[in-house]
Motif scaffolding. Structure first.
Motif, PDB file in Angstrom:
ATOM      1  N   GLN A 103       7.549   6.055  13.390  1.00 40.52           N
ATOM      2  CA  GLN A 103       8.027   4.735  13.384  1.00 40.52           C
ATOM      3  C   GLN A 103       8.913   4.478  14.402  1.00 40.52           C
ATOM      4  OE1 GLN A 103       8.320   2.896   9.738  1.00 40.52           O
ATOM      5  NE2 GLN A 103       8.724   0.831  10.665  1.00 40.52           N
ATOM      6  N   GLY A 104       8.972   3.563  15.478  1.00 42.14           N
ATOM      7  CA  GLY A 104      10.059   3.062  16.395  1.00 42.14           C
ATOM      8  C   GLY A 104      10.173   4.546  17.517  1.00 42.14           C
ATOM      9  N   ARG A 105       9.370   5.733  17.407  1.00 45.73           N
ATOM     10  CA  ARG A 105       9.871   6.689  18.345  1.00 45.73           C
ATOM     11  C   ARG A 105       9.290   6.569  19.736  1.00 45.73           C
ATOM     12  NH1 ARG A 105      13.686   7.929  15.529  1.00 45.73           N
ATOM     13  NH2 ARG A 105      13.329   9.218  13.758  1.00 45.73           N
ATOM     14  N   LEU A 106       8.368   5.560  20.036  1.00 45.55           N
ATOM     15  CA  LEU A 106       7.986   5.322  21.627  1.00 45.55           C
ATOM     16  C   LEU A 106       8.913   4.911  22.307  1.00 45.55           C
ATOM     17  CD1 LEU A 106       4.253   4.090  20.850  1.00 45.55           C
ATOM     18  CD2 LEU A 106       5.070   6.292  21.903  1.00 45.55           C
ATOM     19  N   SER A 107       9.515   5.328  23.403  1.00 46.14           N
ATOM     20  CA  SER A 107      10.590   4.782  24.238  1.00 46.14           C
ATOM     21  C   SER A 107      10.264   3.455  24.934  1.00 46.14           C
ATOM     22  CB  SER A 107      10.895   5.800  25.240  1.00 46.14           C
ATOM     23  OG  SER A 107       9.675   5.922  26.327  1.00 46.14           O
ATOM     24  N   PRO A 108      11.135   2.765  25.603  1.00 43.50           N
ATOM     25  CA  PRO A 108      10.760   1.581  26.385  1.00 43.50           C
ATOM     26  C   PRO A 108       9.796   1.819  27.650  1.00 43.50           C
ATOM     27  CG  PRO A 108      13.014   1.697  25.971  1.00 43.50           C
ATOM     28  CD  PRO A 108      12.552   2.829  25.439  1.00 43.50           C
TER      29      PRO A 108
ATOM     30  N   SER B 171      10.159  -8.907  14.231  1.00 46.87           N
ATOM     31  CA  SER B 171       9.333  -9.462  13.536  1.00 46.87           C
ATOM     32  C   SER B 171       8.130  -8.560  12.733  1.00 46.87           C
ATOM     33  CB  SER B 171       8.060 -10.289  14.476  1.00 46.87           C
ATOM     34  OG  SER B 171       7.741  -9.225  15.459  1.00 46.87           O
ATOM     35  N   GLY B 172       8.597  -7.423  12.645  1.00 46.10           N
ATOM     36  CA  GLY B 172       7.692  -6.570  11.706  1.00 46.10           C
ATOM     37  C   GLY B 172       6.525  -5.998  12.154  1.00 46.10           C
ATOM     38  N   VAL B 173       6.187  -6.235  13.508  1.00 45.13           N
ATOM     39  CA  VAL B 173       5.049  -5.799  14.351  1.00 45.13           C
ATOM     40  C   VAL B 173       5.282  -4.054  14.433  1.00 45.13           C
ATOM     41  CG1 VAL B 173       3.662  -5.620  16.380  1.00 45.13           C
ATOM     42  CG2 VAL B 173       4.555  -7.717  15.258  1.00 45.13           C
ATOM     43  N   GLU B 174       4.376  -3.277  14.236  1.00 43.33           N
ATOM     44  CA  GLU B 174       4.635  -1.642  14.454  1.00 43.33           C
ATOM     45  C   GLU B 174       4.147  -1.384  15.942  1.00 43.33           C
ATOM     46  OE1 GLU B 174       6.188   0.131  12.212  1.00 43.33           O
ATOM     47  OE2 GLU B 174       5.954  -1.409  10.543  1.00 43.33           O
ATOM     48  N   GLN B 175       4.722  -0.482  16.284  1.00 35.66           N
ATOM     49  CA  GLN B 175       4.267   0.106  17.537  1.00 35.66           C
ATOM     50  C   GLN B 175       2.943   0.491  17.814  1.00 35.66           C
ATOM     51  OE1 GLN B 175       7.236   3.269  18.581  1.00 35.66           O
ATOM     52  NE2 GLN B 175       8.579   1.724  19.818  1.00 35.66           N
ATOM     53  N   TYR B 176       2.457   1.220  16.570  1.00 35.46           N
ATOM     54  CA  TYR B 176       0.963   1.707  16.727  1.00 35.46           C
ATOM     55  C   TYR B 176       0.202   0.463  16.867  1.00 35.46           C
ATOM     56  CZ  TYR B 176       0.479   0.673  11.783  1.00 35.46           C
ATOM     57  OH  TYR B 176       0.416   0.014  10.615  1.00 35.46           O
TER      58      TYR B 176
ATOM     59  N   GLN C 274       6.029  -3.369  26.267  1.00 36.15           N
ATOM     60  CA  GLN C 274       5.555  -4.828  25.602  1.00 36.15           C
ATOM     61  C   GLN C 274       6.270  -4.881  24.071  1.00 36.15           C
ATOM     62  OE1 GLN C 274       3.541  -2.380  26.502  1.00 36.15           O
ATOM     63  NE2 GLN C 274       1.636  -2.554  25.789  1.00 36.15           N
ATOM     64  N   TRP C 275       6.378  -3.687  23.218  1.00 34.90           N
ATOM     65  CA  TRP C 275       7.187  -3.775  22.051  1.00 34.90           C
ATOM     66  C   TRP C 275       8.358  -4.162  22.297  1.00 34.90           C
ATOM     67  CZ3 TRP C 275      10.265  -0.806  19.009  1.00 34.90           C
ATOM     68  CH2 TRP C 275      10.314  -1.225  17.645  1.00 34.90           C
ATOM     69  N   TYR C 276       9.089  -3.428  23.405  1.00 34.24           N
ATOM     70  CA  TYR C 276      10.671  -3.943  23.377  1.00 34.24           C
ATOM     71  C   TYR C 276      10.731  -5.217  24.132  1.00 34.24           C
ATOM     72  CZ  TYR C 276      11.498   0.966  22.059  1.00 34.24           C
ATOM     73  OH  TYR C 276      11.603   1.992  21.153  1.00 34.24           O
ATOM     74  N   ASP C 277       9.905  -5.637  25.039  1.00 32.30           N
ATOM     75  CA  ASP C 277      10.367  -6.810  25.770  1.00 32.30           C
ATOM     76  C   ASP C 277       9.945  -8.207  24.907  1.00 32.30           C
ATOM     77  OD1 ASP C 277      10.581  -5.461  28.036  1.00 32.30           O
ATOM     78  OD2 ASP C 277       8.343  -5.839  28.605  1.00 32.30           O
ATOM     79  N   GLN C 278       9.121  -8.038  23.969  1.00 37.33           N
ATOM     80  CA  GLN C 278       8.956  -9.203  22.957  1.00 37.33           C
ATOM     81  C   GLN C 278       9.935  -9.062  21.632  1.00 37.33           C
ATOM     82  OE1 GLN C 278       4.813  -9.596  22.627  1.00 37.33           O
ATOM     83  NE2 GLN C 278       4.456  -9.843  24.957  1.00 37.33           N
ATOM     84  N   ASP C 279      10.685  -7.991  21.435  1.00 34.23           N
ATOM     85  CA  ASP C 279      11.453  -7.728  20.288  1.00 34.23           C
ATOM     86  C   ASP C 279      10.455  -7.609  19.011  1.00 34.23           C
ATOM     87  OD1 ASP C 279      13.590  -6.973  19.003  1.00 34.23           O
ATOM     88  OD2 ASP C 279      14.317  -8.997  18.757  1.00 34.23           O
ATOM     89  N   MET C 280       9.474  -6.865  19.135  1.00 38.02           N
ATOM     90  CA  MET C 280       8.583  -7.082  18.152  1.00 38.02           C
ATOM     91  C   MET C 280       9.100  -6.309  16.902  1.00 38.02           C
ATOM     92  SD  MET C 280       4.710  -7.011  19.895  1.00 38.02           S
ATOM     93  CE  MET C 280       4.329  -7.982  20.814  1.00 38.02           C
ATOM     94  N   GLY C 281      10.042  -5.439  17.170  1.00 35.25           N
ATOM     95  CA  GLY C 281      10.432  -4.508  16.024  1.00 35.25           C
ATOM     96  C   GLY C 281      10.943  -5.408  14.768  1.00 35.25           C
TER      97      GLY C 281
END
Length: 101
Positions: free
Chosen positions: A5-10, A24-29, A15-22
């Motif tokens: 969880q959260g191990r993918l880099s920018p 909001s509870g949205v997972e990288q997968y 898109q996960w990092y740009d929209q600060d989805m972490g």
């Protein structure tokens, strides 16, 4: 997604990092499934290579340095965690995850 969880880099999942989805509870997968699968496969391959190397070098004797209560407790703990994680599927309950899961 245990441990990844959260191990993918920018660079891997911009898109996960740009929209600060972490936040909001949205997972990288959910956002970058292909990259997440690649990371999971790489992790599995590295662990497999480590096990093969350990087997070739006959490193199993290292377990004998651990006490019986340690190995027994580890095995029992793993069995309990696996059993309880399957219980929700058997009984049909939706158990919310804790922040530590």
């Amino acid at each position: 997604h245990a441990g990844l969880q959260g191990r993918l880099s920018p660079e891997d999942c911009p898109q996960w990092y740009d929209q600060d989805m972490g936040a909001s509870g949205v997972e990288q997968y959910e956002v970058c499934p292909q990259q997440y699968v690649s990371l999971a496969c790489l992790t599995a391959a590295v662990v497999g290579v480590m096990q093969i190397v350990g087997s070739i070098l006959r490193l199993g004797f290292l377990v004998s340095f651990l006490g019986h209560p340690v190995t027994s407790g580890f095995t029992s703990g793993a069995a309990i965690i696996i059993g309880l994680s399957q219980l929700k599927d058997i009984l049909g309950y939706d158990i919310p995850k804790s922040q530590y899961a």
